[in-house]
Design an enzyme around this catalytic site. Structure first.
Site, PDB file in Angstrom:
ATOM      1  N   SER A   1       0.796  -1.128   0.093  1.00 28.90           N
ATOM      2  CA  SER A   1       0.197   0.110  -0.117  1.00 28.90           C
ATOM      3  C   SER A   1       0.812   1.301  -0.014  1.00 28.90           C
ATOM      4  O   SER A   1       1.601   1.471  -1.043  1.00 28.90           O
ATOM      5  CB  SER A   1      -1.072  -0.084   1.092  1.00 28.90           C
TER       6      SER A   1
ATOM      7  N   ASP B   1      -2.278   6.161  -3.486  1.00 30.67           N
ATOM      8  CA  ASP B   1      -1.016   5.455  -2.831  1.00 30.67           C
ATOM      9  C   ASP B   1      -0.682   4.337  -3.754  1.00 30.67           C
ATOM     10  O   ASP B   1      -1.074   4.187  -4.842  1.00 30.67           O
ATOM     11  CB  ASP B   1      -1.371   5.120  -1.425  1.00 30.67           C
TER      12      ASP B   1
END
Length: 451
Positions: free
Chosen positions: A102, A243
């Protein structure tokens, strides 16, 4: 064996904590667990990854593990986490595997698992997979041979299916909106600009040239300075930052002012209620959301339900109560009508749709939330449980809560994925919030020093 799964899958330093051997073991255990659940057919798994160089290595290990246990695999390559969840449901697979850490730095990587339908794995299944990893490490398991070995296929048009799905959720065109999108040199690098353009927006893409090493490197949703500058430079109406695996979206206004997940949720909640789509007039957020969000929602007759920190808890509440919108301050927003997990590109599309529908700037829309000053300190610790639960720390938290009264709040929690304790304080002024947060952080450092 310690617990493998954190709040968002298995995560660690690639090739150090998260080794190919561990990735293979988790894949074998997942295949065994699925086969035990349904013996009517060999399990089918979708495997995707973000742009980290280590993803290539871990993908090979996961595919080897799955096929060695008799599961068939569909590789989808580099795609956002929500795309892997979507394709898991779309092709009726039994399991989705996403290799990503992530927003974490490039040396980290992780394994996220999705159940059939693209939903997060229930805790009970995660525990069974962990038990199988441990059992397989000490006892030889029966390996299929010949035709029993799993096969591998590549889905070459998965990104096209995903983009079509995203654009199809937008109620009207986004013509006239100029947006800068920061792709974090991650999984959104291809799909986000394409989706926004196909929906009608004029798009300037930055940090959209991943090389395996530059994911999240001073870019993306955790580093928005370059996005602010680009929005102002290009005279864009807004900026959007994702992200590394594109399950988050934060925004900036035309003047470069950040609009965080709390404000995005408020904008979408009002839009959905107006359209009759906000089930039970209720929004789900975590305890990390700013007190200003609760006050704003209350002023507009919208109920706010709070969960523990972590998208899995937001998702659980949304599913359990049949609700239509939830998310986190970090920009992880869930729209269950269109996605089974947080989807940053989907969020960006619907945020721009609200701007287009109302003819209102993002700054005006975001003004619905007046945020209380909030200070968050991530304290590195030797033991995150000790750092959060030590008697001296708890006593300091109680003292701070008494001082703040109704004008603020304190939240202390160990990170689910890193050796950190997060200290969050809200107060009437930033100076007060920072002074209280620093005081508590000092006690945390003393209770559990690093090294």
């Amino acid at each position: 064996m310690g617990r493998l799964f954190g709040t968002d899958g298995v995560r660690g330093r690639a090739n150090a904590d998260l080794t190919p051997e561990l990735a293979l073991a988790v894949a074998v255990a997942a295949a065994h667990t699925l086969a035990e659940t349904d013996r009517s057919h060999p399990p089918l798994a979708v495997v995707g990854r973000d742009t980290r160089a280590s993803g290539e290595m871990l993908e090979a290990a996961v595919v080897a593990g799955l096929t060695s246990a008799g599961a068939n695999v569909v590789r989808v390559g580099v795609l956002p986490t929500p795309a892997v969840a979507f394709l898991t449901a779309e092709i009726k697979a039994d399991l989705g595997v996403m290799l990503s850490a992530s927003h974490n730095p490039m040396p980290d990587n992780g394994i996220k698992l999705f159940a059939a339908g693209g939903h997060k794995l229930p805790d009970e299944i995660e525990m069974r997979i962990e038990a199988a990893v441990e059992a397989n490490a000490t006892t030889a398991w029966e390996r299929p041979i010949g035709a029993g070995v799993g096969r591998v296929n590549d889905l070459l048009d998965g990104a096209d299916h995903y983009v079509q799905h995203l654009v199809g959720t937008v109620p009207h065109r986004l013509d006239g909106i100029k947006v800068v999108v920061d792709c974090a040199n991650g999984a959104a690098a291809d799909v986000a600009p394409v989706a926004y353009r196909e929906a009608g927006a004029e798009v300037i893409a930055i940090h959209a040239e991943p090389d395996g090493l530059n994911i999240n490197d001073e870019c993306g949703s955790n580093h928005i300075d370059a996005l602010r500058a680009a929005v102002v430079e290009h005279g864009a109406h807004l900026g959007l930052a994702h992200d590394g695996d594109a399950d988050r979206c934060v925004a900036v206004t035309a003047d470069g002012v950040e609009v965080d997940g709390d404000q995005v949720m408020a904008i979408l909640a009002l839009a959905m209620r107006e359209a009759g789509e906000l089930t039970q007039d209720t929004l789900v957020a975590t305890v990390m959301s700013n007190l200003g969000l609760r006050l704003a929602m209350s002023a507009h007759g919208i109920r706010l339900v709070e969960t523990k920190v972590g998208d899995r808890y937001v998702l659980e509440e949304l599913r359990a109560s049949g609700l239509a919108l939830g998310g986190e301050q970090s920009g992880h927003i869930v729209l269950p009508a269109y996605a089974t997990t947080g989807d940053g590109v989907l969020t960006g599309l619907h945020l721009m749709a609200r701007m287009a529908a109302t003819g209102t700037s993002l700054a005006e829309l975001a003004a619905v939330v007046t945020k209380l000053p909030q200070v968050l300190i991530n304290v590195p610790v030797g033991d995150r449980t000790v750092g959060a639960a030590a008697p001296a720390v708890r006593a300091e938290v109680e003292r701070a809560e008494a001082e703040l009264g109704e004008t603020g709040r304190v939240l202390l929690r160990p990170s689910g994925t890193e050796p950190l304790v997060r200290v969050m304080v809200e107060a009437a002024t930033e100076a007060t919030a920072r002074e209280v947060a620093e005081r508590i952080a000092g006690h945390v450092r003393t209770a559990s020093p690093v090294g």
